[in-house]
Design an enzyme around this catalytic site. Structure first.
Site, PDB file in Angstrom:
ATOM      1  N   SER A 250       0.837  -1.206   0.000  1.00 50.79           N
ATOM      2  CA  SER A 250       0.000   0.000   0.000  1.00 50.79           C
ATOM      3  C   SER A 250       0.871   1.255   0.000  1.00 50.79           C
ATOM      4  CB  SER A 250      -0.893   0.001   1.239  1.00 50.79           C
ATOM      5  OG  SER A 250      -0.089   0.037   2.403  1.00 50.79           O
TER       6      SER A 250
ATOM      7  N   CYS B 247       3.266  -6.993   1.752  1.00 56.56           N
ATOM      8  CA  CYS B 247       2.230  -6.398   2.606  1.00 56.56           C
ATOM      9  C   CYS B 247       1.500  -7.540   3.292  1.00 56.56           C
ATOM     10  CB  CYS B 247       1.284  -5.594   1.715  1.00 56.56           C
ATOM     11  SG  CYS B 247      -0.134  -4.908   2.573  1.00 56.56           S
TER      12      CYS B 247
ATOM     13  N   CYS C 284       3.482  -5.853  10.083  1.00 59.74           N
ATOM     14  CA  CYS C 284       3.105  -4.942   8.994  1.00 59.74           C
ATOM     15  C   CYS C 284       4.427  -4.384   8.505  1.00 59.74           C
ATOM     16  CB  CYS C 284       2.209  -3.816   9.515  1.00 59.74           C
ATOM     17  SG  CYS C 284       2.059  -2.400   8.392  1.00 59.74           S
TER      18      CYS C 284
HETATM   19  N1  DGL Z   1       2.355  -2.493   4.857  1.00 57.29           N
HETATM   20  C1  DGL Z   1       1.133  -3.154   5.029  1.00 57.29           C
HETATM   21  C2  DGL Z   1       1.241  -4.454   5.804  1.00 57.29           C
HETATM   22  O1  DGL Z   1       2.285  -5.089   5.777  1.00 57.29           O
HETATM   23  C3  DGL Z   1      -0.148  -2.419   5.232  1.00 57.29           C
HETATM   24  C4  DGL Z   1      -0.202  -1.040   5.732  1.00 57.29           C
HETATM   25  C5  DGL Z   1      -1.562  -0.413   5.467  1.00 57.29           C
HETATM   26  O2  DGL Z   1      -1.818  -0.066   4.339  1.00 57.29           O
HETATM   27  O3  DGL Z   1      -2.340  -0.284   6.406  1.00 57.29           O
HETATM   28  O4  DGL Z   1       0.326  -4.903   6.403  1.00 57.29           O
END
Ligand code: DGL
Length: 270
Positions: free
Chosen positions: A17, A79, A191
């Site tokens: 994202s 992600c 995350c």
């Molecule tokens: N970087 C993402 C993850 O690993 C998501 C962050 C988001 O868009 O809330 O979950």
């Protein structure tokens, strides 16, 4: 479909994202020096973590389709949230290997101190969706050790305020202050955005806390899958346009600058 004889020359797609996936990309650049990459940070629709499964799956599908249009030979879904929502659909839809991520609970349990708590920080969607609940079931014996810590809004704060900012520090204090710090042995960064907060988390919890993320494991898995499909780059190629191409998710020059700033941070720590 890529030509079988030349597919090894194609770039690898990486999506997130936003800036979180940049940490995964940095790991890939270091570990796979012959490869080149196309990165899509879907800043137009970030954050994913507060959205429904259907919305996240649709956004991740669109982002993957754009990368597929670049002729990629493999896709890393850098992600945890998009992986939880859509990894099976993505694997069914695309002909190339699709590598996903999950919170690094396994190493935290295997290498952590027994009886001390493992805090899993992740987006609300990651913790809510079945994939994480199934992961917890696999470690049912250690269930009492695991504390789920949904962090709504934190990924956006990483992007807007940055690691080391007062806003991030006070968010982390609000999260950890109510917990018994003596009990916490490890934190899982579930995350990819939070991998940029290691110094902040250590500043709040102390240097002794063990931090686990999935970046290196994901890139090892990418390497294994490329090798199995005979898709690893066979010789060092020269890329006059650089090893990383950033695809914008909207017409906004600032987005690419933000993503490149985090790439410098991930590669050099500055
Ligand atoms: N970087 C993402 C993850 O690993 C998501 C962050 C988001 O868009 O809330 O979950």
């Amino acid at each position: 479909m890529l030509d079988k004889d030349t597919a090894w020359q194609a770039p690898i797609g990486v999506l997130d994202s936003g800036v979180g996936g940049i940490g995964v990309l940095a790991e890939a650049l270091a570990r796979l020096p012959r490869e080149r990459f196309c990165f899509l940070g879907d800043l137009a629709h970030a954050p994913y973590g507060g959205r429904s499964r259907q919305e996240i799956a649709a956004l991740a599908g669109n982002a993957a389709q754009r990368l597929a249009g670049q002729g990629i030979k493999a896709l890393v879904v850098a992600c945890n949230t998009a992986t939880s929502a859509a990894i099976e659909e993505l694997r069914e839809r695309f002909p190339f290997p699709v590598i996903g991520m999950e919170p690094a609970l396994k190493p935290a349990i295997e290498h952590g101190q027994p009886r001390r708590k493992i805090v899993v920080m992740a987006t609300p969607a990651t913790l809510r969706l079945d994939k994480f609940q199934r992961l917890l079931d696999r470690y049912a014996d250690c269930r009492e050790q695991v504390l789920e810590a949904p962090c709504p809004g934190l990924s956006l704060m990483v992007e807007r305020e940055g690691p080391g900012s007062p806003a991030v520090r006070s968010y982390l204090h609000e999260l950890f202050d109510p917990m018994d710090r003596e009990e916490i042995g490890a934190v899982v960064l579930g995350c990819t955005h939070y991998t940029f907060l290691k110094a902040d988390i250590r500043a709040v919890l102390g240097e002794q806390v063990a931090l686990y993320d999935g970046n290196a494991g994901t890139i090892r898995q990418l390497e294994r899958q490329l090798a199995a499909a005979d898709l690893l780059a066979r010789e060092p190629l020269s890329f006059p346009e650089g090893r990383v191409r950033i695809l914008p998710s909207r017409e906004n020059a600032q987005d690419e600058a933000l993503l490149r700033r985090f790439l410098d941070l991930a590669r050099t720590g500055t």
